[in-house]
Design an enzyme around this catalytic site. Structure first.
Site, PDB file in Angstrom:
ATOM      1  N   GLY A 319      19.172  27.943  12.309  1.00 52.23           N
ATOM      2  CA  GLY A 319      20.027  29.027  12.777  1.00 52.23           C
ATOM      3  C   GLY A 319      20.554  28.840  14.178  1.00 52.23           C
ATOM      4  O   GLY A 319      20.383  29.702  15.023  1.00 52.23           O
ATOM      5  N   GLU A 320      21.176  27.751  14.468  1.00 56.07           N
ATOM      6  CA  GLU A 320      21.674  27.495  15.819  1.00 56.07           C
ATOM      7  C   GLU A 320      23.189  27.289  15.819  1.00 56.07           C
ATOM      8  O   GLU A 320      23.716  26.470  16.557  1.00 56.07           O
ATOM      9  CB  GLU A 320      20.950  26.290  16.425  1.00 56.07           C
ATOM     10  CG  GLU A 320      19.448  26.516  16.566  1.00 56.07           C
ATOM     11  CD  GLU A 320      18.732  25.356  17.235  1.00 56.07           C
ATOM     12  OE1 GLU A 320      19.329  24.711  18.116  1.00 56.07           O
ATOM     13  OE2 GLU A 320      17.568  25.090  16.869  1.00 56.07           O
ATOM     14  N   ALA A 321      23.881  28.042  14.978  1.00 54.88           N
ATOM     15  CA  ALA A 321      25.346  27.996  14.880  1.00 54.88           C
ATOM     16  C   ALA A 321      25.843  26.624  14.435  1.00 54.88           C
ATOM     17  O   ALA A 321      26.902  26.168  14.865  1.00 54.88           O
ATOM     18  CB  ALA A 321      25.993  28.406  16.204  1.00 54.88           C
TER      19      ALA A 321
END
Length: 639
Positions: A319-321
């Protein structure tokens, strides 16, 4: 009126009327063929409706990673210890070698890291935005995560940050998050709002073992039963089973929506935050652009509830773009295509393509026959692949959490014989076409290739010559281009310049595939069953694929026609299979039937993203971050 209520009141539907006007113009210029763009058309029109402009500039993007600790981490639901949240936060800002850094660099997005409640002293971390609500949440397996007042504070902290970013000129948000145990929280949020069971929504998160997955599922179920979140009240859900960063991301989303700015969603955790935002202000979903469908089951239910269909299917679980960064590039490609199309027919762009013409002669005698390529095809460099794979396993992320991107990076390493191929590999698009090309198709190809930074060769195929002549022509083009371009897109236009886009693919699908999409014929029979008019294109494309693979290029496929021909080529010559990147529908589900390079360009961007990941991320040892203590990562990661 509170900041939250003012923001909710300010959110209104996007400008759907403008999108309808743009759609009408697209229909006119593309002569009713606009649906060939599939979901990419929807992406474009939705962005136009968000901006309220017919010709918006490329978005000014910001990647915002929201960090916070979760009390439920004490239940050992993750493969990583609780202190990883602090270590990764430092990695973003000091080492700058996390996935968020690499993908922000890839997307040309400015990155911001914010502390919304890390359970540690973070005052000495340079550049960290102080948005703290508390010292981590409480354990949702023992009671509510936070008070209702803290939940509102989290939302308003996110809104405040959104106001600041919009004031600085950013108009496209790529949110991400860091917080060990956050997929436990997103599963609980999704279960509550989507009315699903813990078993339905809980996934492996950081690639945990079966035993820990069972424990994690039980913890989600316990949290839901104990806290009884009210799925009609998003603030209650956030307070009882949420996290500070989830409230903050929801607030960021609401803040951007209130200013008619776009939000590109990433994975499961962003989707859970989007559910909270939707519950508070349903119209905010008009400003959400979904990027990818990842590996967490909760995300699928959340996207369904949001009414959003993602384009990318890369099996990402981080979930880090990451996925949103790739979609941001595709959004810019579609804006570039729209800029070209919307000025037609009066103001066409230049089409500086190389032109190659199939000789009106029998093929020259050469030793480079089909059998020659079969007998001399090189194997991938397994040593380079092993070294590359070991590096990927030890980059600061859960094991295999970047899915298809890790596979692509490893294959490129094997193809090039280099365990660390650079990010700026030269690109070309080889597009087979008939004697006369559709002018609109040429404009679309020009726009697509410009966005993909690919040089284009139009290879004109003749009918009425032996298939060996077509094979030899394609072989020469593939061989010549692959000597200079490690990334080679492969496409074709419609054979008839007046045919609707997708006609050739329809013919090949009907004649060469079974109803379930499998290949209908064995390798030595399929050509006899192919439509006669398409056979020269098939011969040329087979020649190009085999020659380019022989020269160790990554062949990136375009539309369905190219895909079908490549699948039969793999049947004829299995040794080419590792050299071919199947883009649609394997990695991209855009329902795009437009030939001429648009999907191949998207595939080139995906390959580039994989190389950015490989080159710009750092290892656990370099970043001083703890490795996994559970699941396969515990055996393969080193510190």
């Amino acid at each position: 009126m509170s900041l939250l209520n003012r923001t909710l009141t300010a959110i209104e539907p996007a400008n759907h009327e403008l999108a309808q006007q743009a759609a009408a113009q697209l229909t006119k210029v593309m002569e009713g063929d606009e649906d060939s763009l599939g979901l990419l058309k929807d992406l474009l029109l939705k962005y136009l409706s968000i901006t309220g402009e017919m010709h918006p500039a490329a978005p000014d993007k910001c990647t915002v990673i929201c960090c916070a600790s979760h009390g439920v981490a004490a239940e050992a639901v993750s493969a990583y210890p609780e202190e990883t949240t602090l270590q990764m936060t430092k990695s973003y800002l000091i080492g700058q070698g996390a996935a968020a850094n690499a993908f922000a660099n890839f997307a040309d997005s400015e990155i911001f890291i914010a502390d919304f409640g890390i359970k540690a002293d973070t005052a000495d971390i340079p550049g960290l935005l102080d948005c703290r609500i508390g010292n981590g949440t409480d354990n949702i397996a023992q009671g509510p995560a936070m008070s209702r007042e803290q939940a509102i504070a989290a939302l308003e902290k996110g809104i405040e940050l959104a106001e600041k970013l919009v004031a600085e000129g950013f108009d496209c948000l790529l949110p991400g998050e860091m917080g060990i145990a956050n997929t436990t929280v997103s599963a609980a949020i999704c279960a509550a709002i989507c009315n699903k069971t813990a078993a339905e929504v809980t996934g492996r998160g950081t690639n945990i073992s079966d035993e820990r997955l069972a424990k994690k599922t039980a913890i989600v179920e316990k949290a839901l039963n104990l806290n009884q979140p009210d799925n009609t009240d998003a603030i209650d859900v956030l307070a009882k089973v949420g996290g500070f960063e989830f409230g903050a991301i929801a607030g960021l989303m609401l803040g951007f929506a209130a200013h008619h700015k776009a939000v590109i969603l990433d994975g499961s955790n962003c989707a859970a935050a989007a559910l909270i935002a939707q519950n508070l202000a349903p119209d905010c979903v008009d400003y959400f652009l979904p990027s990818h469908r990842g590996g967490e089951p909760a995300q699928g239910f959340a996207l369904e509830k949001l009414g959003l269909t993602p384009i990318l299917h890369l099996d990402l679980r981080l979930g880090e773009a990451c996925g949103s960064s790739i979609l941001a590039r595709e959004l810019e490609a579609m804006l570039n295509l729209w800029d070209v199309v919307s000025h037609l027919p009066h103001d066409p762009v230049e089409t500086p393509f190389q032109q190659a013409y199939m000789p009106n002669l029998a093929p020259k005698v050469t030793n480079k026959t089909f059998d020659f390529y079969l007998s001399t095809m090189q194997d991938l460099d397994t040593q380079a692949m092993e070294v590359c794979k070991e590096r990927l396993d030890n980059l600061v992320k859960p094991l295999e959490s970047l899915g298809a991107l890790e596979q692509i990076a490893t294959e490129i390493a094997g193809i090039m014989g280099d365990e660390l191929p650079n990010c700026d590999l030269d690109r070309a698009l080889l597009c087979f076409t008939s004697k006369v090309s559709n002018p609109l198709q040429m404009q679309l190809t020009a726009a697509s290739s410009q966005s993909a930074k690919a040089d284009v060769t139009l290879a004109h195929v003749r009918e009425g010559l032996p298939l060996t002549a077509a094979f030899d022509f394609g072989r020469e083009q593939g061989e010549f281009l692959s000597l200079s371009y490690p990334l080679l897109g492969l496409s074709m236009t419609e054979m008839d310049e007046h045919a609707p886009f997708g006609t050739t693919a329809d013919l090949l699908r009907q004649e060469l595939l079974n109803a379930d999409g499998s290949l209908k014929y064995p390798a030595d029979e399929f050509l006899a069953h192919a439509p006669e008019a398409v056979q020269p294109f098939i011969g040329a494309m087979i020649g190009a694929i085999i020659a380019a693979a022989h020269n160790s290029a990554l062949i990136i496929l375009d539309d369905e026609a190219s895909e079908i021909i490549a699948r039969y080529t793999e049947l004829l010559c299995p040794a080419v299979r590792p050299y071919i990147l199947h883009v649609q529908p394997l990695l991209v589900k855009a329902n795009c039937t437009l030939p001429g390079g648009l999907i191949a360009g998207l595939g080139m961007d995906i390959a580039e993203a994989a190389l950015y990941m490989l080159n710009y991320m750092r290892t656990f040892a370099e970043s001083k971050v703890a490795i996994a203590s559970d699941g396969p990562g515990a055996q393969r990661q080193q510190n």
